[in-house]
Design an enzyme around this catalytic site. Sequence first.
Site, PDB file in Angstrom:
ATOM      1  N   GLU A 176       0.774  -0.928   0.235  1.00 45.35           N
ATOM      2  CA  GLU A 176       0.147   0.418   0.442  1.00 45.35           C
ATOM      3  C   GLU A 176       0.990   1.128   0.261  1.00 45.35           C
ATOM      4  O   GLU A 176       0.390   2.408   0.185  1.00 45.35           O
ATOM      5  CB  GLU A 176      -0.934   0.465   1.148  1.00 45.35           C
ATOM      6  CG  GLU A 176      -1.730  -1.329   0.983  1.00 45.35           C
ATOM      7  CD  GLU A 176      -2.838  -0.797  -0.116  1.00 45.35           C
ATOM      8  OE1 GLU A 176      -3.045  -0.314  -0.201  1.00 45.35           O
ATOM      9  OE2 GLU A 176      -3.706  -2.059  -0.077  1.00 45.35           O
ATOM     10  N   HIS A 257      -4.654   1.925   7.169  1.00 48.64           N
ATOM     11  CA  HIS A 257      -3.224   2.146   7.582  1.00 48.64           C
ATOM     12  C   HIS A 257      -2.242   1.817   8.369  1.00 48.64           C
ATOM     13  O   HIS A 257      -3.310   2.967   8.895  1.00 48.64           O
ATOM     14  CB  HIS A 257      -3.000   3.078   6.050  1.00 48.64           C
ATOM     15  CG  HIS A 257      -3.705   2.220   4.218  1.00 48.64           C
ATOM     16  ND1 HIS A 257      -3.850   3.422   3.643  1.00 48.64           N
ATOM     17  CD2 HIS A 257      -3.053   1.614   3.643  1.00 48.64           C
ATOM     18  CE1 HIS A 257      -4.341   2.526   2.776  1.00 48.64           C
ATOM     19  NE2 HIS A 257      -3.875   1.837   2.324  1.00 48.64           N
ATOM     20  N   CYS A 376      -2.692  11.434   4.063  1.00 49.65           N
ATOM     21  CA  CYS A 376      -3.084  10.585   2.257  1.00 49.65           C
ATOM     22  C   CYS A 376      -3.120  11.712   1.116  1.00 49.65           C
ATOM     23  O   CYS A 376      -2.632  10.681   0.774  1.00 49.65           O
ATOM     24  CB  CYS A 376      -4.386  10.148   2.877  1.00 49.65           C
ATOM     25  SG  CYS A 376      -5.262   8.643   4.351  1.00 49.65           S
TER      26      CYS A 376
END
Length: 453
Positions: A176, A257, A376
Amino acid sequence: MSSKAFEFNFDGLVGPTHNYAGLSHGNVASTSNANLVAKPKEAAKQGLAKMKALHDMGLKQGVLAPMERPDVHTLRKLGFTGSDAQVIIKASKQAPKVLAACSSASSMWTANACTMAPSSDTSDGKAHFTPANLANKFHRSIEHATTGRILQAMFKEEKHFVHHPALPMGDHFGDEGAANHTRFVDINAEKGYGKKGLHFFVYGKHAFDNTKPAPHKYPARQSFEASQAISRLHQLDMDNTVFAQQNPHVIDKGVFHNDVIAVGNGNVLFAHQKAFLNQMQVYTDLEQAFDGEEFHVVEVGAGDVSIEDAVKSYLFNSQLITKDNGDMAIIAPGECETIPSVKEYLDWLVEQDTPIKEVKIFDVKQSMQNGGGPACLRQRVVLNETEISAMNQNVLMSDELFAELNTWVDKHYRDTLEEDDLADPSLLTESRTALDELTQILNLGSVYPFQLD
């Protein structure tokens, strides 16, 4: 020998198809806000405003271009035929959720674009990039090929930059990107960010060993094996690399995450008390591996901010930055002001004896409602002076680029977008027209499938 280096934030430009389809299982904000009316123009302008504000604060800021969406090429691979318009119409009738997945603007969250290692840390003395395969979510797993082309258009010179393909697809090597990777470095040293750094990889599970702890409700998107593979590809020194496992219980509470529960910068880790398995050992490992005078851990107690409030506010999905005077500031989303426990904690924090002295609030609500905060939205890239000269200068934020991109958004973006609007073939035409113009503004060349056909 590495020279003076600087950290850049490359923020994702929100794409023209920004919508709320609720595609991300395990991301509480994404699923709970499904079917809201999205505002693509407002979303793009909120992102640009944040980029410009950080640029004006003296940080080095760049722009990452979005994906081509709807992704007609993937729809064709899934059996939809005819003209591009016919493909979209057929998909909207036969598989509307597949069309929604192929129309996602999720590439705005560029913390998931790739993992990057600076030339000061790699054995070949080059900067390395590996696009994330994002294998856990279909709508994101179709990004990495275009992401790789965009990165190569930004960092072209082979004598300075190495571009790896994404890791093999599948759950075992789910990667990721930088959302689960942090680089620590003693930025007070002579070379600043150019000193050899400490790489901190956080994973959710061991893919090849099911006897190890793992979440039960939501998926662990990053595997230990993927993190190891990235460290090998980037030729990192294992003496300056630490691997840690996320607490599986917090994954099951929506911490999909690591950057939803911890963030780092320089010599500071800002983390929740429940972030990691064997948390105290993780701190010890980081302190021992850090090459600098002092490593700071700023831990937020569960009694001060609950996991639930951390997820709702995205407190840890803030950016942690260093200002010109050496103090650190938190770039936080507006939700941190509206959740009492978080606001009270931050008001208290800036009065304490830690490197974090300021909190700056930004409105990124359009991104937040889809499950992504300030952290993000950005990919951190460390470059030395030679590499900065060698990169594509057109992607770097300036007063002129800010004005040009705002004009571009006003020209091409819709004010509102609902999931049903994805069935409109004209949205593809609008998106391609916008992206074709964007590649000229950013001097990217042909990076999108429609430009390569």
